[in-house]
Design a protein around this motif. Structure first.
Motif, PDB file in Angstrom:
ATOM      1  N   ARG A 158    -120.434 -66.447 -52.930  1.00  0.00           N
ATOM      2  CA  ARG A 158    -120.751 -66.017 -54.294  1.00  0.00           C
ATOM      3  C   ARG A 158    -122.033 -65.194 -54.321  1.00  0.00           C
ATOM      4  O   ARG A 158    -122.545 -64.876 -55.392  1.00  0.00           O
ATOM      5  CB  ARG A 158    -120.923 -67.242 -55.202  1.00  0.00           C
ATOM      6  CG  ARG A 158    -119.641 -68.018 -55.450  1.00  0.00           C
ATOM      7  CD  ARG A 158    -119.874 -69.160 -56.426  1.00  0.00           C
ATOM      8  NE  ARG A 158    -120.744 -70.182 -55.886  1.00  0.00           N
ATOM      9  CZ  ARG A 158    -121.923 -70.519 -56.398  1.00  0.00           C
ATOM     10  NH1 ARG A 158    -122.361 -69.938 -57.495  1.00  0.00           N
ATOM     11  NH2 ARG A 158    -122.665 -71.446 -55.827  1.00  0.00           N
ATOM     12  N   SER A 201    -121.621 -71.825 -62.053  1.00  0.00           N
ATOM     13  CA  SER A 201    -121.761 -71.830 -60.595  1.00  0.00           C
ATOM     14  C   SER A 201    -120.862 -72.819 -59.862  1.00  0.00           C
ATOM     15  O   SER A 201    -120.409 -72.540 -58.756  1.00  0.00           O
ATOM     16  CB  SER A 201    -123.211 -72.123 -60.231  1.00  0.00           C
ATOM     17  OG  SER A 201    -124.076 -71.333 -61.002  1.00  0.00           O
ATOM     18  N   SER A 202    -120.596 -73.977 -60.456  1.00  0.00           N
ATOM     19  CA  SER A 202    -119.811 -74.979 -59.736  1.00  0.00           C
ATOM     20  C   SER A 202    -118.310 -74.715 -59.856  1.00  0.00           C
ATOM     21  O   SER A 202    -117.500 -75.434 -59.281  1.00  0.00           O
ATOM     22  CB  SER A 202    -120.148 -76.385 -60.237  1.00  0.00           C
ATOM     23  OG  SER A 202    -119.543 -76.632 -61.488  1.00  0.00           O
ATOM     24  N   ALA A 216    -125.387 -71.278 -50.050  1.00  0.00           N
ATOM     25  CA  ALA A 216    -125.454 -72.648 -49.519  1.00  0.00           C
ATOM     26  C   ALA A 216    -124.194 -73.452 -49.846  1.00  0.00           C
ATOM     27  O   ALA A 216    -123.945 -74.491 -49.234  1.00  0.00           O
ATOM     28  CB  ALA A 216    -126.690 -73.365 -50.070  1.00  0.00           C
ATOM     29  N   THR A 217    -123.393 -72.971 -50.811  1.00  0.00           N
ATOM     30  CA  THR A 217    -122.174 -73.709 -51.151  1.00  0.00           C
ATOM     31  C   THR A 217    -120.950 -73.134 -50.440  1.00  0.00           C
ATOM     32  O   THR A 217    -119.831 -73.585 -50.667  1.00  0.00           O
ATOM     33  CB  THR A 217    -121.912 -73.699 -52.679  1.00  0.00           C
ATOM     34  OG1 THR A 217    -121.681 -72.353 -53.108  1.00  0.00           O
ATOM     35  CG2 THR A 217    -123.090 -74.269 -53.446  1.00  0.00           C
ATOM     36  N   GLU A 242    -123.504 -74.879 -67.656  1.00  0.00           N
ATOM     37  CA  GLU A 242    -124.014 -74.093 -66.530  1.00  0.00           C
ATOM     38  C   GLU A 242    -124.328 -72.664 -66.967  1.00  0.00           C
ATOM     39  O   GLU A 242    -125.329 -72.078 -66.549  1.00  0.00           O
ATOM     40  CB  GLU A 242    -123.004 -74.103 -65.374  1.00  0.00           C
ATOM     41  CG  GLU A 242    -122.904 -75.477 -64.725  1.00  0.00           C
ATOM     42  CD  GLU A 242    -121.946 -75.514 -63.533  1.00  0.00           C
ATOM     43  OE1 GLU A 242    -121.576 -74.444 -63.017  1.00  0.00           O
ATOM     44  OE2 GLU A 242    -121.575 -76.632 -63.137  1.00  0.00           O
ATOM     45  N   PRO A 246    -128.107 -81.122 -62.483  1.00  0.00           N
ATOM     46  CA  PRO A 246    -128.096 -80.888 -61.038  1.00  0.00           C
ATOM     47  C   PRO A 246    -127.869 -79.407 -60.715  1.00  0.00           C
ATOM     48  O   PRO A 246    -127.004 -78.778 -61.318  1.00  0.00           O
ATOM     49  CB  PRO A 246    -126.913 -81.725 -60.543  1.00  0.00           C
ATOM     50  CG  PRO A 246    -126.697 -82.750 -61.605  1.00  0.00           C
ATOM     51  CD  PRO A 246    -127.091 -82.100 -62.899  1.00  0.00           C
ATOM     52  N   PRO A 253    -126.279 -76.501 -59.308  1.00  0.00           N
ATOM     53  CA  PRO A 253    -124.956 -76.345 -58.690  1.00  0.00           C
ATOM     54  C   PRO A 253    -124.950 -75.376 -57.497  1.00  0.00           C
ATOM     55  O   PRO A 253    -123.983 -75.366 -56.738  1.00  0.00           O
ATOM     56  CB  PRO A 253    -124.092 -75.797 -59.832  1.00  0.00           C
ATOM     57  CG  PRO A 253    -125.041 -75.173 -60.795  1.00  0.00           C
ATOM     58  CD  PRO A 253    -126.351 -75.867 -60.644  1.00  0.00           C
ATOM     59  N   ASP A 254    -126.017 -74.595 -57.337  1.00  0.00           N
ATOM     60  CA  ASP A 254    -126.042 -73.620 -56.239  1.00  0.00           C
ATOM     61  C   ASP A 254    -126.500 -74.228 -54.913  1.00  0.00           C
ATOM     62  O   ASP A 254    -126.455 -73.560 -53.890  1.00  0.00           O
ATOM     63  CB  ASP A 254    -126.957 -72.442 -56.589  1.00  0.00           C
ATOM     64  CG  ASP A 254    -126.332 -71.530 -57.641  1.00  0.00           C
ATOM     65  OD1 ASP A 254    -125.089 -71.484 -57.711  1.00  0.00           O
ATOM     66  OD2 ASP A 254    -127.077 -70.883 -58.396  1.00  0.00           O
ATOM     67  N   LEU A 255    -126.978 -75.478 -54.964  1.00  0.00           N
ATOM     68  CA  LEU A 255    -127.447 -76.116 -53.732  1.00  0.00           C
ATOM     69  C   LEU A 255    -126.738 -77.447 -53.532  1.00  0.00           C
ATOM     70  O   LEU A 255    -126.747 -78.292 -54.421  1.00  0.00           O
ATOM     71  CB  LEU A 255    -128.955 -76.364 -53.801  1.00  0.00           C
ATOM     72  CG  LEU A 255    -129.862 -75.140 -53.757  1.00  0.00           C
ATOM     73  CD1 LEU A 255    -131.281 -75.526 -54.148  1.00  0.00           C
ATOM     74  CD2 LEU A 255    -129.847 -74.507 -52.375  1.00  0.00           C
TER      75      LEU A 255
END
Lengths: 488, 496
Positions: free
Chosen positions: A200, A208-209, A238-239, A316, B294, B296-298
């Motif tokens: 992403r 983001s999630s 990182a995801t 988010e 939280p 969400p990107d990490l």
């Protein structure tokens, strides 16, 4: 030979073999764009100059005998959510109307490195919020099958450009169905891979999630070819997942013999258009005839998916969109009285009504005293939905359902009713909440000649199974060979 | 007397002392932000170097451009673990980053990536030495977060500018329990914490560059009351002196209000160093709602046992342990040991001088007077022109009586300026002390013979004249005669 009817693999082979130059290909597509773009408005920015320069550079390298990659000369449209260095990136919003990024994102960089030629930036709902492309700050995009109808959203421009032969493939993003839904409505193939399968980095964040990048193409094999290039671990995200990328093109020809196809009762309930249901059930029968085993499954928490999704994605988004404050880039309100005035006017003038609505909803859901009741509870329901799927995938290898409960609607038809618009996402949203791969491909046309989408869902990193089912179905039909006749 | 009795007595003494001043018990908790000495920022590859031209240590990630993502700096985790283990905290095997949302021009993303309900370290304590007693100040937590940039307001009022060099620099926030009871104690806690993070090598400790910044929570309550009073948070304190001053100011202010029967408003105040006062920033009603959730990107940070073991095994000696060692092994006084362990550079210098053969007590004395008077910052002794071995040589000459104390200081000054050794300077300058009794006896006799009147006065009882005789002999020998020897010989001659 009609250049614009070649598949990704066939075209790249000819360009690599120098039977066809990348410049000829780019010119053929730019001619299509010149002809149809005024009607469809699938692009926010057409970069003819950049595309021709890139094509010329490829031809030079090919002439020197260099390997320019598996997508040699493949003309691509990028949803305008992909950050492109030096090429305006708006995310469909006034607030970024003049933003020229200082860096290139990973998915587009990987496409370019594989030899693809970027034709331009595709139209989209502002910040990917919408299901009809009517929330674009740059004007609506139209469906090539019926220009009075929406192309779907939020990757509506990408799907319309692929269906209208304005490009050979496109990249979209899918947060709650934004690749699969427009792909279904435009009669093309779109896949949202497993969460984390595609980087992403350089993809403007909505939620983001849930956000995930994926290709839109005319055939499953074309989509597979594009996904093979953009998928894979990226140290800048990182995801992103470290597992090796699958052999998606090969999977398209693997067949379905022995595969168990799950059919969830909850996806064939009231509200499903009967014409769509007939087409989807016929597709399932077809797969069974090709050797798949059909099993009934249940996804009991499906009814909570929409509420959960809209809580989490707005929360988010409220945070992700905070950076558009008029300080460092993008729109800035003129002559602000003070800091507060700078923020409120910049954001009021820069964001459209749907984006503002979602920022307000999300801010509320995260507020002190409401967090537990909304965001935290939403996360718990998300876990339940994920568990539904892991239980279901103990009994089946893929799940086959419709992409949408309804037929493609007319421009303006649902614009005043956000809730109706949200409810149409019912079949695509759970897949994002659970982080699963999901693909939509054409499975027929309505009596009115409107495309119907079939959705194939797989377990995490089950892209190969998904392609196997889609590829197998596609071989027995020619839906994907129909070309829309765009009537102005 | 048992330990408990000693403690009870000390506590009673402290309470009596404080109660004499005020009817209120003071309760203080500190949140100290420690800037980590990593090469790069917490979530991108930009340099953390201090003092670079504005907006030069900035990239797409730390300036919050659309589409960027954070990638965690592993060294920052190791650094935070070091402090967590050094203070005996519990390391969470799974911790998580969270977004703290608020709008401010120096905050590029509109949120700060911090930790909220799952911090890296929980519990632990900082051992401090306060009023001659050891005290254990409990820690609530230690967590990692990114720093914000800096707003610069032009004096003309024409514009406000934003410098993002600092945006994304890694910080750890060390949150103490409300366990401190006096401003001086709070300052000592901060001083000790600084010593620990410097000894661990995770922070440069430069207060003037903002490497340690503190927010203080302070409340007052009547002696004996269990419940805490209404707390006030004082922000923006960046020195030991200011933490003490700001807290003293608050005690006066809050004590005054309470004594007049008024109530304390829960609020955030800001320390104004120029005015020497705290000022209201925002009330409880105006407090930010940070809408934590939280990040969400990490993905969650998973700490493996192996990493904890490795970090623990590599922990250096901490200042308080050093202090204890200097007292027990080297026999230094509490004062000397405390001062020599304030900065690890001082301890290093001391240890190396002792290792080169000098007597610990002499090294300590010399360092705390002659050495420290020659540097502006104690940490500069690491680059002192006289190396520890050079000092040891000088102290050796002093110890063996080859040079006098007075001449030793002269030699030291020359060593500092010229970079030559004590032996070279003493030899070339003829500065060695005369301990040849024959030569000294000659000089003594000459003085005695030249002043028969004074000798008579002395013998008649004016013994104070002894000092005068010594001075005459020293003058005659250009200060090189061993004063003890001069004394002995004079006594023999005059009294004999």
């Amino acid at each position: 030979m009609d250049i614009v009817e070649l598949t990704v693999t066939a075209l790249a082979e000819r360009v690599r073999g120098r039977q066809l130059s990348a410049v000829e290909v780019a010119q053929a597509y730019l001619a299509r764009i010149a002809e149809l773009e005024p009607t469809l408005h699938a692009f926010i920015t057409v970069d003819a100059e950049g595309a021709l320069a890139a094509a010329r550079a490829l031809d030079l390298r090919l002439a020197r005998g260099e390997d320019v990659g598996p997508l040699a000369g493949v003309p691509i449209a990028l949803k305008d959510i992909f950050v492109t260095q030096g090429l305006r990136t708006t995310c469909g919003s006034r607030i970024l109307a003049d933003w020229v990024p200082p860096y290139e994102g990973t998915p587009s960089a990987r496409l370019r490195a594989a030899g693809a030629v970027v034709l331009g930036k595709a139209n989209m709902d502002e910040f990917a919020m919408g299901s009809s492309n009517e929330n674009s700050a740059f004007g609506v995009c139209r469906n090539p099958w019926d220009v009075d109808r929406v192309p779907g959203g939020s990757s509506g421009g990408s799907a319309a450009a692929v269906a209208g032969r304005l490009c050979l493939g496109a990249l979209g993003t899918d947060t709650g169905g934004s690749i699969r839904q427009p792909a279904a409505l435009c009669g093309v193939v779109g896949i949202k891979p497993t969460y984390g399968r595609v980087s992403r980095y350089g993809v403007i964040a909505f939620a983001s999630s849930l956000d995930q990048v994926g290709p839109i193409a005319r055939t499953t094999e074309d989509a597979a070819a594009l996904l093979e290039v953009i998928a894979g671990h990226d140290p800048l995200d990182a995801t992103s997942l470290p597992q090796p990328v699958g052999r998606y093109r090969e999977a398209c020809r693997r067949g379905v013999r022995g595969l168990r196809i799950g059919v969830p009762a909850e996806y064939f309930a009231a509200g499903l258009d009967p014409e769509i249901e007939t087409a989807v059930r016929a597709a399932i029968d077809q797969l069974a005839a090709q050797g798949a085993e059909v099993v009934d499954i249940s996804l009991p928490h499906t009814k909570y998916a929409i509420a959960t999704y809209y809580l989490l994605c707005t929360a988010e988004a409220s945070s992700n969109l905070a950076r558009y404050d008029g300080v460092r880039f993008g729109l800035r309100a003129a002559r602000p009285r003070d800091l507060r005035d700078l923020y409120s006017r910049t954001r009021h003038d820069g964001f459209g009504p749907e984006v503002r609505r979602r920022i307000i909803l999300g801010t509320f859901a995260l507020s002190a005293g409401y967090y537990d009741a909304y965001y935290a509870k939403g996360q718990r329901v998300r876990t339940l939905i994920r568990q539904d799927f892991s239980r279901a995938f103990e009994r089946c290898d893929v799940i086959v359902v419709s992409t949408l409960p309804i037929m493609v609607f007319k421009l303006g038809e649902r614009l005043d009713d956000s809730l109706q618009m949200y409810l149409a996402d019912i079949y695509t949203i759970s897949c994002n909440l659970a982080g699963l791969p999901g693909l939509s491909l054409p499975c027929g046309f309505s009596r009115q000649g409107l495309p119907i989408g079939l959705q194939v869902l797989g377990p995490p990193l089950g892209e190969e199974q998904v392609f196997a089912v889609a590829g197998s179905y596609e071989q027995a039909h020619d839906w994907h060979r129909r070309v829309p006749e765009v009537r102005r | 007397m048992t330990m408990a009795m000693t403690m009870a007595k000390t506590m009673a003494k402290t309470m009596a002392k404080t109660m004499a001043k005020t009817p209120w018990e003071v309760v203080i908790g500190l949140e100290v932000h420690v800037q980590l000495a990593t090469q790069t920022k917490l979530f991108c590859g930009c340099s953390t170097q201090f003092g670079a031209p504005p907006n030069t240590n900035v990239c797409a990630v730390c300036s919050g451009q659309p589409g960027v993502l954070p990638v965690l700096n592993a060294q920052a985790i190791t650094f935070a673990l070091k402090l967590g283990l050094a203070t005996g905290g519990t390391i969470r095997r799974r911790s998580r980053f969270a977004r703290k949302n608020y709008f401010y021009p120096d905050l590029p993303k509109g949120y700060q990536i911090s930790q909220y309900d799952e911090p890296l370290v929980e519990g632990g304590a900082v051992e401090i030495w306060y009023e001659g007693q050891p005290r254990s100040i409990g820690l609530t937590r230690i967590h990692l977060e990114e720093d914000a940039g800096k707003n610069v307001h032009l004096a003309t009022g024409a514009a406000s500018l934003v410098d993002l060099n600092r945006a994304g620099v890694p910080l750890i926030e060390v949150v103490s329990e409300p366990a401190l009871r006096a401003p001086e104690e709070a300052a000592e806690y901060m001083r000790t914490l600084r010593g620990i993070v410097r000894a661990l090598g995770i922070c440069d400790g430069n207060l003037e560059q903002g490497s340690l910044r503190c927010d203080a929570n302070i409340s007052l309550r009547p002696w004996g009351q269990q419940a805490l009073g209404t707390k006030v948070e004082v922000k923006n304190i960046n020195s030991f002196r200011f933490v003490q001053k700001a807290l003293e100011y608050e005690i006066e202010r809050q004590g005054g209000l309470l004594t007049r029967g008024q109530t304390i408003q829960q609020e955030t105040r800001q320390w104004n160093a120029e005015g020497g006062r705290t000022e209201s920033m925002r009330s409880k009603e105006e407090a930010h709602d940070y809408r934590y959730f939280p990040e969400p990107d990490l993905p969650p940070v998973m700490i493996e046992e192996g990493l904890i073991d490795a970090v623990r095994a590599a922990l250096p000696e901490l200042p308080l342990q050093r202090r204890q060692r200097l007292m027990e092994q080297d026999g230094l006084s509490e004062y000397d040991a405390t001062e020599l362990t304030r900065e690890s550079e001082l301890t290093d210098y001391y240890s190396r001088a002792v290792a080169a053969g000098a007597l610990p007590k002499r090294v300590a004395n010399w360092m705390l007077t002659e050495l420290l008077s020659r540097v502006t910052d104690a940490r500069d002794v690491a680059q002192a022109p006289v190396a520890p071995a050079g000092l040891a040589e000088l102290l050796g000459l002093l110890e063996s009586g080859k040079v006098s104390g007075k001449l030793a200081k002269e030699i030291w000054a020359k060593m500092w300026d010229s970079g030559r050794t004590a032996l070279q300077i003493a030899t070339e300058g003829g500065l060695f002390q005369q301990s040849d009794s024959g030569a000294i006896e000659q000089a003594v006799r000459a003085v005695v013979d030249a002043h028969p009147d004074r000798v008579a006065d002395y013998r008649a009882g004016k013994t104070k004249l002894m000092g005068w005789f010594v001075g005459q002999v020293m003058q005659a020998t250009q200060g090189k005669a061993n004063p003890q020897l001069v004394n002995t010989l004079l006594t023999q001659l005059l009294d004999g």
